[in-house]
Write a protein that holds these residues in place. Structure first.
Motif, PDB file in Angstrom:
ATOM      1  N   GLU A  82      52.623  35.616  25.604  1.00 54.33           N
ATOM      2  CA  GLU A  82      51.661  36.567  25.045  1.00 54.33           C
ATOM      3  C   GLU A  82      52.110  38.001  25.330  1.00 54.33           C
ATOM      4  O   GLU A  82      52.722  38.287  26.348  1.00 54.33           O
ATOM      5  N   ASN A  83      51.848  38.898  24.365  1.00 58.14           N
ATOM      6  CA  ASN A  83      52.165  40.329  24.453  1.00 58.14           C
ATOM      7  C   ASN A  83      53.665  40.624  24.343  1.00 58.14           C
ATOM      8  O   ASN A  83      54.094  41.739  24.637  1.00 58.14           O
ATOM      9  N   ASP A  84      54.460  39.645  23.910  1.00 53.47           N
ATOM     10  CA  ASP A  84      55.909  39.839  23.759  1.00 53.47           C
ATOM     11  C   ASP A  84      56.194  40.338  22.346  1.00 53.47           C
ATOM     12  O   ASP A  84      56.143  39.580  21.376  1.00 53.47           O
ATOM     13  N   THR A  85      56.524  41.626  22.233  1.00 57.05           N
ATOM     14  CA  THR A  85      56.692  42.243  20.909  1.00 57.05           C
ATOM     15  C   THR A  85      57.978  41.830  20.204  1.00 57.05           C
ATOM     16  O   THR A  85      58.183  42.192  19.038  1.00 57.05           O
ATOM     17  N   ARG A  86      58.852  41.062  20.859  1.00 57.26           N
ATOM     18  CA  ARG A  86      60.040  40.542  20.170  1.00 57.26           C
ATOM     19  C   ARG A  86      59.649  39.688  18.968  1.00 57.26           C
ATOM     20  O   ARG A  86      60.414  39.550  18.012  1.00 57.26           O
ATOM     21  N   ALA A  87      58.464  39.130  19.024  1.00 63.25           N
ATOM     22  CA  ALA A  87      58.003  38.252  17.944  1.00 63.25           C
ATOM     23  C   ALA A  87      57.901  38.987  16.615  1.00 63.25           C
ATOM     24  O   ALA A  87      57.987  38.365  15.549  1.00 63.25           O
TER      25      ALA A  87
ATOM     26  N   ASP B 190      48.562  35.844  14.879  1.00 58.64           N
ATOM     27  CA  ASP B 190      49.747  35.838  15.745  1.00 58.64           C
ATOM     28  C   ASP B 190      50.092  37.259  16.184  1.00 58.64           C
ATOM     29  O   ASP B 190      50.499  37.491  17.334  1.00 58.64           O
ATOM     30  N   ALA B 191      49.920  38.212  15.265  1.00 60.79           N
ATOM     31  CA  ALA B 191      50.208  39.615  15.596  1.00 60.79           C
ATOM     32  C   ALA B 191      49.269  40.114  16.696  1.00 60.79           C
ATOM     33  O   ALA B 191      49.687  40.873  17.582  1.00 60.79           O
ATOM     34  N   VAL B 192      48.017  39.694  16.642  1.00 66.66           N
ATOM     35  CA  VAL B 192      47.074  40.035  17.713  1.00 66.66           C
ATOM     36  C   VAL B 192      47.595  39.499  19.046  1.00 66.66           C
ATOM     37  O   VAL B 192      47.615  40.204  20.063  1.00 66.66           O
ATOM     38  N   PHE B 193      48.046  38.251  19.037  1.00 64.46           N
ATOM     39  CA  PHE B 193      48.475  37.590  20.266  1.00 64.46           C
ATOM     40  C   PHE B 193      49.711  38.252  20.871  1.00 64.46           C
ATOM     41  O   PHE B 193      49.816  38.420  22.088  1.00 64.46           O
ATOM     42  N   TYR B 194      50.654  38.673  20.026  1.00 60.68           N
ATOM     43  CA  TYR B 194      51.920  39.187  20.538  1.00 60.68           C
ATOM     44  C   TYR B 194      51.941  40.712  20.691  1.00 60.68           C
ATOM     45  O   TYR B 194      52.902  41.251  21.252  1.00 60.68           O
ATOM     46  N   SER B 195      50.904  41.416  20.214  1.00 67.02           N
ATOM     47  CA  SER B 195      50.830  42.866  20.450  1.00 67.02           C
ATOM     48  C   SER B 195      50.615  43.120  21.933  1.00 67.02           C
ATOM     49  O   SER B 195      49.903  42.378  22.606  1.00 67.02           O
ATOM     50  N   ASN B 196      51.218  44.201  22.425  1.00 65.58           N
ATOM     51  CA  ASN B 196      51.132  44.463  23.872  1.00 65.58           C
ATOM     52  C   ASN B 196      50.163  45.585  24.228  1.00 65.58           C
ATOM     53  O   ASN B 196      50.134  46.063  25.356  1.00 65.58           O
ATOM     54  N   SER B 197      49.366  46.037  23.266  1.00 68.33           N
ATOM     55  CA  SER B 197      48.360  47.064  23.568  1.00 68.33           C
ATOM     56  C   SER B 197      47.039  46.678  22.923  1.00 68.33           C
ATOM     57  O   SER B 197      47.008  46.034  21.867  1.00 68.33           O
TER      58      SER B 197
ATOM     59  N   ASN C 104      44.846  48.606  21.496  1.00 65.97           N
ATOM     60  CA  ASN C 104      44.638  49.278  20.213  1.00 65.97           C
ATOM     61  C   ASN C 104      45.338  48.545  19.078  1.00 65.97           C
ATOM     62  O   ASN C 104      44.804  48.411  17.974  1.00 65.97           O
ATOM     63  N   GLU C 105      46.562  48.073  19.349  1.00 61.28           N
ATOM     64  CA  GLU C 105      47.294  47.310  18.333  1.00 61.28           C
ATOM     65  C   GLU C 105      46.587  45.984  18.041  1.00 61.28           C
ATOM     66  O   GLU C 105      46.503  45.554  16.889  1.00 61.28           O
ATOM     67  N   LYS C 106      46.104  45.340  19.078  1.00 58.87           N
ATOM     68  CA  LYS C 106      45.387  44.083  18.889  1.00 58.87           C
ATOM     69  C   LYS C 106      44.168  44.288  17.998  1.00 58.87           C
ATOM     70  O   LYS C 106      43.880  43.484  17.101  1.00 58.87           O
ATOM     71  N   LEU C 107      43.437  45.383  18.242  1.00 59.47           N
ATOM     72  CA  LEU C 107      42.250  45.675  17.453  1.00 59.47           C
ATOM     73  C   LEU C 107      42.616  45.962  15.999  1.00 59.47           C
ATOM     74  O   LEU C 107      41.906  45.538  15.072  1.00 59.47           O
ATOM     75  N   LYS C 108      43.724  46.663  15.798  1.00 60.36           N
ATOM     76  CA  LYS C 108      44.172  46.965  14.431  1.00 60.36           C
ATOM     77  C   LYS C 108      44.487  45.681  13.666  1.00 60.36           C
ATOM     78  O   LYS C 108      44.059  45.495  12.519  1.00 60.36           O
ATOM     79  N   TYR C 109      45.211  44.777  14.309  1.00 62.28           N
ATOM     80  CA  TYR C 109      45.553  43.518  13.645  1.00 62.28           C
ATOM     81  C   TYR C 109      44.337  42.612  13.494  1.00 62.28           C
ATOM     82  O   TYR C 109      44.269  41.796  12.564  1.00 62.28           O
ATOM     83  N   ALA C 110      43.371  42.741  14.381  1.00 63.17           N
ATOM     84  CA  ALA C 110      42.129  41.969  14.240  1.00 63.17           C
ATOM     85  C   ALA C 110      41.386  42.390  12.975  1.00 63.17           C
ATOM     86  O   ALA C 110      40.839  41.550  12.252  1.00 63.17           O
ATOM     87  N   ASP C 111      41.382  43.704  12.686  1.00 64.62           N
ATOM     88  CA  ASP C 111      40.772  44.190  11.440  1.00 64.62           C
ATOM     89  C   ASP C 111      41.512  43.645  10.224  1.00 64.62           C
ATOM     90  O   ASP C 111      40.893  43.269   9.221  1.00 64.62           O
TER      91      ASP C 111
ATOM     92  N   TYR D 210      36.174  37.242  12.803  1.00 67.46           N
ATOM     93  CA  TYR D 210      35.183  38.097  13.479  1.00 67.46           C
ATOM     94  C   TYR D 210      35.106  37.754  14.964  1.00 67.46           C
ATOM     95  O   TYR D 210      34.978  38.644  15.820  1.00 67.46           O
ATOM     96  N   LEU D 211      35.174  36.467  15.283  1.00 74.09           N
ATOM     97  CA  LEU D 211      35.157  36.057  16.685  1.00 74.09           C
ATOM     98  C   LEU D 211      36.341  36.659  17.433  1.00 74.09           C
ATOM     99  O   LEU D 211      36.195  37.163  18.554  1.00 74.09           O
ATOM    100  N   GLY D 212      37.517  36.615  16.809  1.00 73.07           N
ATOM    101  CA  GLY D 212      38.716  37.166  17.436  1.00 73.07           C
ATOM    102  C   GLY D 212      38.580  38.643  17.758  1.00 73.07           C
ATOM    103  O   GLY D 212      38.988  39.106  18.823  1.00 73.07           O
ATOM    104  N   LYS D 213      37.977  39.401  16.838  1.00 74.14           N
ATOM    105  CA  LYS D 213      37.789  40.826  17.086  1.00 74.14           C
ATOM    106  C   LYS D 213      36.796  41.045  18.223  1.00 74.14           C
ATOM    107  O   LYS D 213      36.989  41.928  19.079  1.00 74.14           O
ATOM    108  N   GLY D 214      35.748  40.227  18.258  1.00 71.40           N
ATOM    109  CA  GLY D 214      34.779  40.336  19.338  1.00 71.40           C
ATOM    110  C   GLY D 214      35.396  40.068  20.699  1.00 71.40           C
ATOM    111  O   GLY D 214      35.088  40.734  21.687  1.00 71.40           O
ATOM    112  N   ILE D 215      36.312  39.078  20.748  1.00 69.69           N
ATOM    113  CA  ILE D 215      36.977  38.741  22.003  1.00 69.69           C
ATOM    114  C   ILE D 215      37.821  39.920  22.498  1.00 69.69           C
ATOM    115  O   ILE D 215      37.888  40.187  23.701  1.00 69.69           O
ATOM    116  N   ILE D 216      38.452  40.634  21.585  1.00 66.46           N
ATOM    117  CA  ILE D 216      39.248  41.814  21.972  1.00 66.46           C
ATOM    118  C   ILE D 216      38.341  42.884  22.575  1.00 66.46           C
ATOM    119  O   ILE D 216      38.653  43.474  23.611  1.00 66.46           O
ATOM    120  N   TYR D 217      37.201  43.145  21.912  1.00 66.68           N
ATOM    121  CA  TYR D 217      36.253  44.119  22.463  1.00 66.68           C
ATOM    122  C   TYR D 217      35.812  43.695  23.862  1.00 66.68           C
ATOM    123  O   TYR D 217      35.668  44.526  24.759  1.00 66.68           O
TER     124      TYR D 217
END
Length: 578
Positions: A40-45, A71-78, A80-87, A106-113
């Motif tokens: 998780e959070n490995d941006t090489r993906a 997948d982009a949410v999972f591998y983003s390392n910040s 803010n990036e996770k929230l962007k991909y959740a949208d 929607y659940l995924g975005k809530g989990i990030i918050y």
């Protein structure tokens, strides 16, 4: 629950079970297999993920695009990036028109918050959207995951009894599924759900002072996770609760040992919320062992996290009271002033985000005392005349605000009770349902048979709640009732005592008021959703009409009703709604 969603598993199963679809998914799978084993959070993906996203967009394959963004949410390392991909995930899911995908997005975005920001209000909004889209779903895992996360928000807001129901239902489901003969990854996810919901049950029981249950559940969790490398995070949670319970029993040295051991697995996943709980109770253990210097170090760690994340749990309020008392004894005025200000700030956050707990938490330092202490310390630190004058004005303004707030709350309480009595006494019936008896001079020139027919149709229209249809106009209703709009308007005016718009508004507000009082599901809806449920298009129009007809704002009515229900969950009358 902090579980990694095993979308890779789903794709793998599709390949194994539905061989006819191998060609269809092969392009996506060939990209996915290059990164699916990255942590998780490995941006090489993203060197492969970007190709995946481009391919799904090009082919307009929205279900695969949802997968790519998740997948982009999972591998983003910040965060803010996770929230962007959740949208982006939500956008793709909406385009797929698949309610399960939309709900999960929607659940995924809530989990990030929740997990990355600890912002429970926006998290709850996303969870409620996820819940609405999952209502007709057959995906029981998704439903229980939503149930679990709604429970998390409720427990942080202090609704421990209600949250406990969520966690127990989810815990039963995950336990049963974990015992089934299934793929190891599915069993793993269900066990994660079982252990995390068990941990949340323990937290609720602890806050409800059900200590006998707490002891047995902690021992159950520890025995099942202690020797498992897969569940060290959960083992850390159970150790934390074990340490807190031992501290309550005054077994200070054992408590300290377990709390310190629990820190490592909790810190590894960057769960700063539970880390602060660990720090606080480690500090209390040192304090009980007469090691004040060590205790202060850990209390200050709590403050460091508070400064960084602007987040604190209500149970940690005492952390600042202990720091204030410590520096007061040492006569260290600057430090005492600093932590007094931090406690005031913590109280504001608790009041804003934890409205239920803020009224019940024990406050050794109430707002008035803290304000007076702040003024004394500031005068001692700096005797500037303008500061003193400013504080006097501030105190006067504060008193005025408190007075206005008290007066408004009193008015709201009175209006709420009046409205409640009308509902409970079955007198909350729209006045238009009582046909007016007209004097001979006021009687309509219309044929009495026609009048009776239209009145009967209106009665049927009211009983079947036909008024909740959005965009309903006089002409549309006349068409539905197979009559003339002029006749209908005349009869409503003469026999209902109001014009058509007022007639429709009162029916709708009376309907939604009864729903709010008798169905606790409606208490969790946003104002926009309530307006939609009763056929009113505008949030502002809905709020204005609700206040005009009921004498109280919808938000105030909901808060009062929620408070009544929290005191007595069975406080729901079975009344016939219009």
């Amino acid at each position: 629950m902090n579980m990694k969603k095993n979308y890779f598993l789903i794709v793998f199963l599709f390949y194994g079970i539905f061989s006819s679809q191998q060609k269809k998914f092969s392009d996506y799978y060939n990209l996915k297999k290059n990164y699916e084993n990255y942590p998780e959070n490995d941006t090489r993906a993203f060197q492969y993920l970007n190709q995946y996203i481009f391919l799904a967009k090009e082919k307009k394959n929205y279900s695969q695009l949802v997968q790519a963004y998740e997948d982009a949410v999972f591998y983003s390392n910040s965060a803010n990036e996770k929230l962007k991909y959740a949208d982006s995930t939500i956008t793709a899911a909406l385009m797929s028109k698949n309610n399960d995908l939309i709900s999960d997005a929607y659940l995924g975005k809530g989990i990030i918050y929740y997990f990355n920001y600890k912002k429970y209000k926006p998290a709850l909004e996303e969870y409620l959207k996820a819940h609405q889209y999952s209502e007709n779903s057959n995906d029981e895992y998704l439903k229980n995951e939503i149930l679990y996360h709604l429970g998390i928000v409720k427990s942080y807001l202090g609704y421990y009894d209600s949250a406990l129901e969520h966690f127990q239902k989810a815990n039963d489901y995950f336990y049963k599924k974990s015992q089934e003969n299934a793929h190891p990854n599915i069993i793993f996810n269900n066990k994660k759900g079982y252990y995390n919901s068990l941990h949340r049950i323990i937290v609720c029981q602890r806050n409800l002072n059900h200590y006998k249950s707490v002891d047995s559940l902690i021992n159950l969790g520890l025995s099942q996770t202690q020797n498992s490398t897969d569940y060290q995070q959960e083992y850390g949670y159970f150790l934390k609760e074990k340490g807190i319970e031992e501290l309550r029993k005054k077994q200070f040295a054992i408590a300290l040992n377990n709390l310190q051991k629990s820190l490592k697995p909790i810190a590894q996943i960057k769960d700063f919320a539970w880390a602060t709980v660990d720090y606080y109770y480690i500090g209390k253990s040192y304090l009980a062992l007469d090691n004040s210097p060590k205790a202060i170090i850990y209390f200050q760690k709590v403050d460091s996290i508070f400064q960084k994340h602007n987040f604190i749990l209500p149970e940690l309020r005492e952390n600042y009271e202990l720091l204030i008392n410590h520096y007061k004894k040492e006569k260290n005025d600057p430090k005492e002033l600093y932590y007094t200000k931090q406690l005031l700030k913590a109280d504001r956050i608790i009041s804003n985000d934890f409205s239920y707990l803020s009224s019940t938490i024990h406050k050794e330092y109430d707002t008035k005392t803290l304000q007076e202490e702040k003024e004394r310390l500031e005068r001692k630190t700096s005797w500037g005349v303008w500061i003193i004058i400013g504080l006097i004005f501030f105190a006067a303004a504060l008193i005025f605000v408190i007075f206005i707030k008290y007066r408004n709350e009193k008015r709201i309480k009175i209006n709420y009770r009046i409205l409640e009595n009308r509902i409970l006494n079955n007198s909350y019936i729209p006045q238009q349902k009582f046909d007016l008896k007209l004097k001979d001079d006021d009687k309509s020139s219309l044929n009495q048979e026609l009048i009776d027919t239209i009145l009967a149709k209106l009665k049927n229209f009211e009983e079947k709640s036909g008024f909740i249809e959005q965009g309903l106009t006089l002409n549309k209703l006349a068409h539905k009732l197979h009559t003339n709009s002029n006749y209908l308007s005349q009869i409503i005016n003469e026999y209902k005592g109001v014009n058509f718009n007022r007639y429709l508004s009162e029916l709708r507000i009376n309907y939604i008021t009864n729903k709010l009082y008798n169905d606790k599901v409606y208490l969790s809806y946003k104002i926009e959703t309530l307006a939609e449920k009763c056929g009113i298009a505008s949030r502002t129009n809905f709020s204005n009409l609700f206040r005009e007809i009921n004498g109280i704002r919808p938000t105030d009515f909901i808060k009062k009703r929620q408070k009544d229900v929290s005191k007595d969950p069975q406080n729901f009358s079975v009344l016939k709604t219009i």
